[in-house]
Design a protein around this motif. Structure first.
Motif, PDB file in Angstrom:
ATOM      1  N   ILE A  91      -1.234   6.438  13.614  1.00  0.00           N
ATOM      2  CA  ILE A  91      -0.197   7.211  12.982  1.00  0.00           C
ATOM      3  C   ILE A  91       0.293   6.382  11.909  1.00  0.00           C
ATOM      4  CG2 ILE A  91       1.763   8.539  12.940  1.00  0.00           C
ATOM      5  CD1 ILE A  91       1.223   9.496  15.697  1.00  0.00           C
ATOM      6  N   VAL A  92       0.881   5.351  12.039  1.00  0.00           N
ATOM      7  CA  VAL A  92       1.643   4.582  10.968  1.00  0.00           C
ATOM      8  C   VAL A  92       0.518   4.249   9.928  1.00  0.00           C
ATOM      9  CG1 VAL A  92       2.813   2.766  10.309  1.00  0.00           C
ATOM     10  CG2 VAL A  92       3.237   3.940  12.400  1.00  0.00           C
ATOM     11  N   GLU A  93      -0.624   3.571  10.447  1.00  0.00           N
ATOM     12  CA  GLU A  93      -1.803   3.504   9.439  1.00  0.00           C
ATOM     13  C   GLU A  93      -2.127   4.608   8.605  1.00  0.00           C
ATOM     14  OE1 GLU A  93      -2.743   0.401   8.713  1.00  0.00           O
ATOM     15  OE2 GLU A  93      -1.087  -0.197   9.951  1.00  0.00           O
ATOM     16  N   SER A  94      -2.494   5.804   9.313  1.00  0.00           N
ATOM     17  CA  SER A  94      -2.793   6.810   8.504  1.00  0.00           C
ATOM     18  C   SER A  94      -1.747   7.385   7.540  1.00  0.00           C
ATOM     19  CB  SER A  94      -3.063   7.970   9.665  1.00  0.00           C
ATOM     20  OG  SER A  94      -4.183   7.872  10.564  1.00  0.00           O
ATOM     21  N   SER A  95      -0.621   7.457   8.042  1.00  0.00           N
ATOM     22  CA  SER A  95       0.469   7.815   7.047  1.00  0.00           C
ATOM     23  C   SER A  95       0.237   6.777   5.940  1.00  0.00           C
ATOM     24  CB  SER A  95       1.647   8.125   7.869  1.00  0.00           C
ATOM     25  OG  SER A  95       2.380   6.687   8.149  1.00  0.00           O
ATOM     26  N   ALA A  96       0.401   5.586   6.109  1.00  0.00           N
ATOM     27  CA  ALA A  96       0.421   4.617   4.940  1.00  0.00           C
ATOM     28  C   ALA A  96      -0.851   4.845   3.946  1.00  0.00           C
ATOM     29  CB  ALA A  96       0.323   3.223   5.723  1.00  0.00           C
ATOM     30  N   LEU A  97      -1.917   5.153   4.594  1.00  0.00           N
ATOM     31  CA  LEU A  97      -3.168   5.302   3.663  1.00  0.00           C
ATOM     32  C   LEU A  97      -2.877   6.849   2.948  1.00  0.00           C
ATOM     33  CD1 LEU A  97      -5.970   4.855   2.724  1.00  0.00           C
ATOM     34  CD2 LEU A  97      -6.762   5.889   4.703  1.00  0.00           C
ATOM     35  N   ALA A  98      -2.055   7.753   3.635  1.00  0.00           N
ATOM     36  CA  ALA A  98      -2.034   9.111   3.152  1.00  0.00           C
ATOM     37  C   ALA A  98      -0.808   8.935   2.018  1.00  0.00           C
ATOM     38  CB  ALA A  98      -1.350  10.062   4.091  1.00  0.00           C
ATOM     39  N   PRO A 101      -7.819   5.340  11.609  1.00  0.00           N
ATOM     40  CA  PRO A 101      -6.764   6.065  10.645  1.00  0.00           C
ATOM     41  C   PRO A 101      -7.656   7.165   9.925  1.00  0.00           C
ATOM     42  CG  PRO A 101      -6.536   3.827  10.447  1.00  0.00           C
ATOM     43  CD  PRO A 101      -7.816   3.934  11.312  1.00  0.00           C
ATOM     44  N   ALA A 102      -6.864   8.302   9.976  1.00  0.00           N
ATOM     45  CA  ALA A 102      -7.825   9.305   9.180  1.00  0.00           C
ATOM     46  C   ALA A 102      -6.803  10.159   8.425  1.00  0.00           C
ATOM     47  CB  ALA A 102      -8.239  10.303  10.435  1.00  0.00           C
ATOM     48  N   VAL A 103      -7.523  10.577   7.387  1.00  0.00           N
ATOM     49  CA  VAL A 103      -6.607  11.555   6.392  1.00  0.00           C
ATOM     50  C   VAL A 103      -7.422  12.471   5.838  1.00  0.00           C
ATOM     51  CG1 VAL A 103      -4.865   9.765   5.700  1.00  0.00           C
ATOM     52  CG2 VAL A 103      -6.943  10.135   4.311  1.00  0.00           C
ATOM     53  N   LEU A 144       0.756  -1.321   0.060  1.00  0.00           N
ATOM     54  CA  LEU A 144       0.047  -0.036  -0.153  1.00  0.00           C
ATOM     55  C   LEU A 144       0.943   1.320  -0.079  1.00  0.00           C
ATOM     56  CD1 LEU A 144      -3.009   1.429   0.279  1.00  0.00           C
ATOM     57  CD2 LEU A 144      -2.292   1.447   2.748  1.00  0.00           C
ATOM     58  N   SER A 145       1.588   1.261   0.860  1.00  0.00           N
ATOM     59  CA  SER A 145       2.478   2.596   1.123  1.00  0.00           C
ATOM     60  C   SER A 145       4.069   2.478   0.773  1.00  0.00           C
ATOM     61  CB  SER A 145       2.513   2.857   2.679  1.00  0.00           C
ATOM     62  OG  SER A 145       3.125   1.685   3.529  1.00  0.00           O
ATOM     63  N   ARG A 146       4.265   1.416   0.226  1.00  0.00           N
ATOM     64  CA  ARG A 146       5.888   1.149  -0.003  1.00  0.00           C
ATOM     65  C   ARG A 146       6.770   1.228   1.138  1.00  0.00           C
ATOM     66  NH1 ARG A 146       5.714  -2.077  -3.282  1.00  0.00           N
ATOM     67  NH2 ARG A 146       8.005  -1.555  -3.974  1.00  0.00           N
ATOM     68  N   TYR A 147       6.103   1.550   2.332  1.00  0.00           N
ATOM     69  CA  TYR A 147       6.985   1.529   3.660  1.00  0.00           C
ATOM     70  C   TYR A 147       7.771   0.228   3.528  1.00  0.00           C
ATOM     71  CZ  TYR A 147       4.410   5.645   5.141  1.00  0.00           C
ATOM     72  OH  TYR A 147       4.087   6.947   5.577  1.00  0.00           O
ATOM     73  N   PRO A 148       8.831   0.197   4.126  1.00  0.00           N
ATOM     74  CA  PRO A 148       9.502  -1.018   4.700  1.00  0.00           C
ATOM     75  C   PRO A 148       8.847  -1.840   5.568  1.00  0.00           C
ATOM     76  CG  PRO A 148      11.079   0.983   4.968  1.00  0.00           C
ATOM     77  CD  PRO A 148       9.649   1.399   4.745  1.00  0.00           C
ATOM     78  N   VAL A 149       8.916  -3.207   5.401  1.00  0.00           N
ATOM     79  CA  VAL A 149       8.046  -4.010   6.205  1.00  0.00           C
ATOM     80  C   VAL A 149       9.163  -5.088   6.530  1.00  0.00           C
ATOM     81  CG1 VAL A 149       6.418  -5.818   6.557  1.00  0.00           C
ATOM     82  CG2 VAL A 149       5.866  -3.611   5.339  1.00  0.00           C
ATOM     83  N   TRP A 150       9.150  -5.503   7.680  1.00  0.00           N
ATOM     84  CA  TRP A 150      10.000  -6.785   8.052  1.00  0.00           C
ATOM     85  C   TRP A 150       9.033  -7.673   8.821  1.00  0.00           C
ATOM     86  CZ3 TRP A 150      13.465  -6.889  13.091  1.00  0.00           C
ATOM     87  CH2 TRP A 150      14.275  -8.074  12.859  1.00  0.00           C
ATOM     88  N   THR A 151       9.111  -8.955   8.292  1.00  0.00           N
ATOM     89  CA  THR A 151       8.380  -9.893   8.384  1.00  0.00           C
ATOM     90  C   THR A 151       9.047 -11.122   9.443  1.00  0.00           C
ATOM     91  OG1 THR A 151       6.832  -9.698   6.794  1.00  0.00           O
ATOM     92  CG2 THR A 151       6.302 -11.514   8.094  1.00  0.00           C
ATOM     93  N   VAL A 152       8.855 -11.214  10.551  1.00  0.00           N
ATOM     94  CA  VAL A 152       9.630 -12.425  11.274  1.00  0.00           C
ATOM     95  C   VAL A 152       8.722 -13.276  12.236  1.00  0.00           C
ATOM     96  CG1 VAL A 152      11.791 -12.397  12.730  1.00  0.00           C
ATOM     97  CG2 VAL A 152      10.847 -10.177  11.856  1.00  0.00           C
ATOM     98  N   GLY A 153       8.730 -14.379  11.702  1.00  0.00           N
ATOM     99  CA  GLY A 153       7.757 -15.366  12.425  1.00  0.00           C
ATOM    100  C   GLY A 153       6.246 -14.767  12.118  1.00  0.00           C
TER     101      GLY A 153
END
Ligand SMILES: [Zn+2]
Length: 509
Positions: free
Chosen positions: A420-427, A459-461, A64-73
Motif C-alpha cells: 500500500i505505501v509503495e503503491s501510494s508513493a508511486l501513485a 505495488p500496483a496503480v 519520489l512521493s514527497r512523503y515524510p521520511v525519518w531515517t534513524v540508524g
C-alpha cells in the motif's frame, strides 16, 4: 495561524507537567524522553521534526512521493499522507491515521510511538501518554443506541454513507449506516432504484462515468438512491448485514469474468497461481503494463468515436518502449485488440514477477468539462467499508454468502496490504507528473478496490490518464506527440520509483 497560536497556548499550559500535551517514552536503554503531543480533531499527534530531535535521526522527504521520511540508524520510516499505513523498512504498520502537514509541521499519529518505535529503536519501548485529553465533548453512552426507526439524524452525521467504486467491468455501491441493510433494490427500466426505509443517504449526486452505471442520484430527500444504468449493464446482486448496518450492491457488465477464472489464462498467465514461475532475473526490473479493456470491451468512447481500448494500447506500447530504452523489462498484458479477463491481467503480472503493475485507462464522465488525470492505488481504507465488514460476516456465518466477489475483496486485502505505501508513493509520483503535463490541479490520487489490481503481488496503480469524454483532452490523446509525452512521464515516474528502491543496477550487457 490562529490554530498555531491556540496550539502554542495549549502546549505552554500543559508542557511542564506530563499532562494532556505530552507522552513519556522509556527507551530500550532505559532513558526517558518526553515529546509533545498535540490534540487535533480529537486525536493525538506528534511533530516529526520534534520526534527526530528527541530521538535522533533525520526527518526529510521521500524524493519520489514527497512523503515524510525519518531515517534513524539503519531504519527508514516512510509516513504516507494518503493512507493510514506507515512503512518501517518496508514492513507495514497501521497507525490508524495518515500523516498530515499543518503549519510547517509533519504530524504523525501518536499511535506510531507505540507500534513503530520498538522497530525503529530496536527494542522494547514504553509509552505513557499524558492525562486523558481535556474534557472531550460528551460522547453518547455506548449502551444507549437502540436502532431508532426513522430517527432524526445527528447534525454531524452524513446519514448513510455511500461508497461507489467503478471498475472496468463492474460497479460496486456500498451503503453503511442506520437502516442500510434494509435497503430494497429494484430495477425500473434503465434505473436501479435503492429505497432506504429507515435512514437517509448523505451527500449528493455523482457521476460514475461507467458504461455499466452512469450516475448516482439522490432522490426523495435522501430516502432513494437512483443508479442510472448504462448500455453495458448486465445484472446486479446485493448482500447485506445488520452489524455493522451495510448493504453492498454489485453491478456487473457484459464482459464480466469471475475471479476464479484465473486457471484458464492465456499462455503463462493462468499458471500464476499454481505452476512454477520463471525465476526472477537478478537485477532485472520488470514492469507489467496493462492496457485497459480490449476486444469486445471497448471501454469509453471519445466524441469522435475513438475507443479507450485502442488509446490505452497505444499508450502502453509507448510506455513499454520508453521503459525498455531505460533498461527496464516491460510486459504487456495484451498486445493486440483482445479481450482479457481482469483477473488474468493480474495473474500475468504475478507470473512475470513484475516489480510494478501499471494499468492504463482513459476516463469518461457525462460532464464533458471533466478533465485531468487520476491515479488510483489500492488501499485498505478504501475497501474498509466493504472488506472489513464482509470479512467479519464471513467469519461469523462461515459460508460468506457474498460469493466470489466478497472473497476476492477479502483476499485482496491480505495480499495487497504489503504494497500500500509503495503503491501510494508511486501513485503520487505519477499524478505529480501528469498534473504538470495536463495542467490540472483539482484531481489527485485516489484509493479504490479495482478488480484488476486485486491480488497483485507488487505495488500496483491504475492511471486514468485523461478524460476521453472531454473533447479537448480526447483530441490531445489522439496526438502521437502527446502520447509520447504521457509515456515519458509514466516511464520517468517508474524510473524514479526504481532508483529510490535501490534496485541493483542491471547486469552488464
Ligand atoms: Zn477503462
Amino acid at each position: 495561524m490562529r490554530w498555531t497560536a491556540a496550539l502554542l497556548a495549549v502546549l505552554l499550559l500543559l508542557a511542564p507537567a506530563l499532562a494532556a500535551g505530552a507522552a513519556e517514552i522509556v527507551l530500550p536503554d532505559g532513558r526517558t524522553v518526553t515529546v509533545e503531543v498535540a490534540s487535533i480533531d480529537g486525536a493525538g499527534w506528534v511533530c516529526l521534526d520534534k520526534l527526530a530531535k528527541a530521538l535522533g535521526g533525520t526527518a526529510g522527504r521521500d524524493p519520489l512521493s514527497r512523503y515524510p521520511v525519518w531515517t534513524v540508524g539503519k531504519h527508514r520510516v516512510l509516513f504516507s499522507t494518503a493512507t493510514a499505513m506507515t512503512s518501517v523498512d518496508g514492513k507495514l504498520l497501521n497507525t490508524g491515521k495518515a500523516a498530515r502537514e499543518k503549519d510547517g509541521c509533519i504530524w504523525i499519529p501518536e499511535s506510531f510511538l507505540e507500534v513503530g518505535l520498538p522497530m525503529v529503536l530496536d527494542g522494547p519501548v514504553k509509552v505513557r501518554s499524558g492525562a486523558p485529553s481535556p474534557p472531550p465533548t460528551p460522547a453518547p453512552p455506548e449502551s444507549s443506541h437502540p436502532a431508532p426507526p426513522v430517527a432524526p439524524l445527528p447534525k454531524e452525521e452524513a446519514g448513510i454513507a455511500v461508497d461507489a467504486t467503478v471498475a472496468a467491468d463492474r460497479v460496486r455501491i456500498g451503503l453503511c449506516g442506520t437502516g442500510a441493510s434494509q435497503a430494497q433494490v429494484r430495477k425500473e427500466g434503465e434505473v436501479l432504484v435503492i429505497t432506504l426505509p429507515l435512514g437517509r443517504v448523505g451527500g449528493g449526486d455523482r457521476d460514475l462515468g461507467s458504461g455499466i452505471a452512469r450516475r448516482l442520484e439522490v432522490a426523495g430527500e435522501g430516502r432513494n438512491l437512483r443508479v442510472l444504468l448504462g448500455a453495458g449493464f448486465r445484472e446486479y446482486s446485493t448482500s447485506s448485514q445488520k452489524s455493522p448496518d451495510c448493504v453492498a450492491i454489485v453491478l456487473e457488465g457484459a464482459g464480466q469474468v469471475v475471479p476464479s477464472d484465473v486457471g484458464a489464462a492465456p499462455p503463462g498467465a493462468g499458471a500464476a497461481a499454481t505452476a512454477a514461475r520463471p525465476a526472477k532475473v537478478q537485477g532485472q526490473f520488470v514492469v507489467a503494463i496493462d492496457p485497459g479493456h480490449g476486444g469486445t470491451d471497448t471501454g469509453a468512447l471519445a466524441p469522435g468515436g475513438v475507443a479507450e481500448k485502442d488509446l490505452a494500447l497505444a499508450l502502453a506500447k509507448r510506455v513499454a518502449a520508453a521503459l525498455e530504452k531505460a533498461g527496464v523489462r516491460a510486459v504487456l498484458t495484451r498486445e493486440g485488440d483482445t479481450f482479457i479477463p481482469l483477473t488474468q491481467r493480474t495473474a500475468l503480472a504475478n507470473y512475470n514477477r513484475a516489480d510494478v503493475l501499471l494499468s492504463l485507462h482513459l476516463n469518461a464522465s457525462p460532464a464533458t468539462s471533466a478533465k485531468g488525470a487520476e491515479t488510483f492505488f489500492m488501499s485498505k481504507e478504501a475497501t474498509d467499508l466493504w472488506s472489513r465488514q464482509l470479512a467479519e460476516k464471513e467469519n461469523a456465518a462461515g459460508d460468506g454468502g457474498g460469493g466470489t466477489d466478497t472473497l476476492s475483496l477479502v483476499l485482496w486485502n491480505l495480499a495487497q496490504t504489503q504494497s500500500i505505501v509503495e503503491s501510494s508513493a508511486l501513485a503520487e509520483a505519477i499524478q505529480g507528473r501528469l498534473n504538470g503535463l495536463l495542467g490540472t490541479k483539482e484531481r489527485g490520487i485516489r484509493q479504490a478496490p479495482f478488480v484488476v489490481l486485486e491480488g497483485a503481488e507488487m505495488p500496483a496503480v491504475l492511471v486514468e490518464v485523461a478524460f476521453l469524454s472531454n473533447p479537448g483532452e480526447a483530441k490531445q490523446l489522439e496526438d502521437p506527440a502527446f502520447q509520447e509525452q504521457v509515456a515519458a512521464a509514466l516511464a520517468a515516474s517508474i524510473a524514479d520509483f526504481r532508483t529510490r528502491n535501490d534496485a541493483p543496477p542491471p547486469p552488464a550487457p
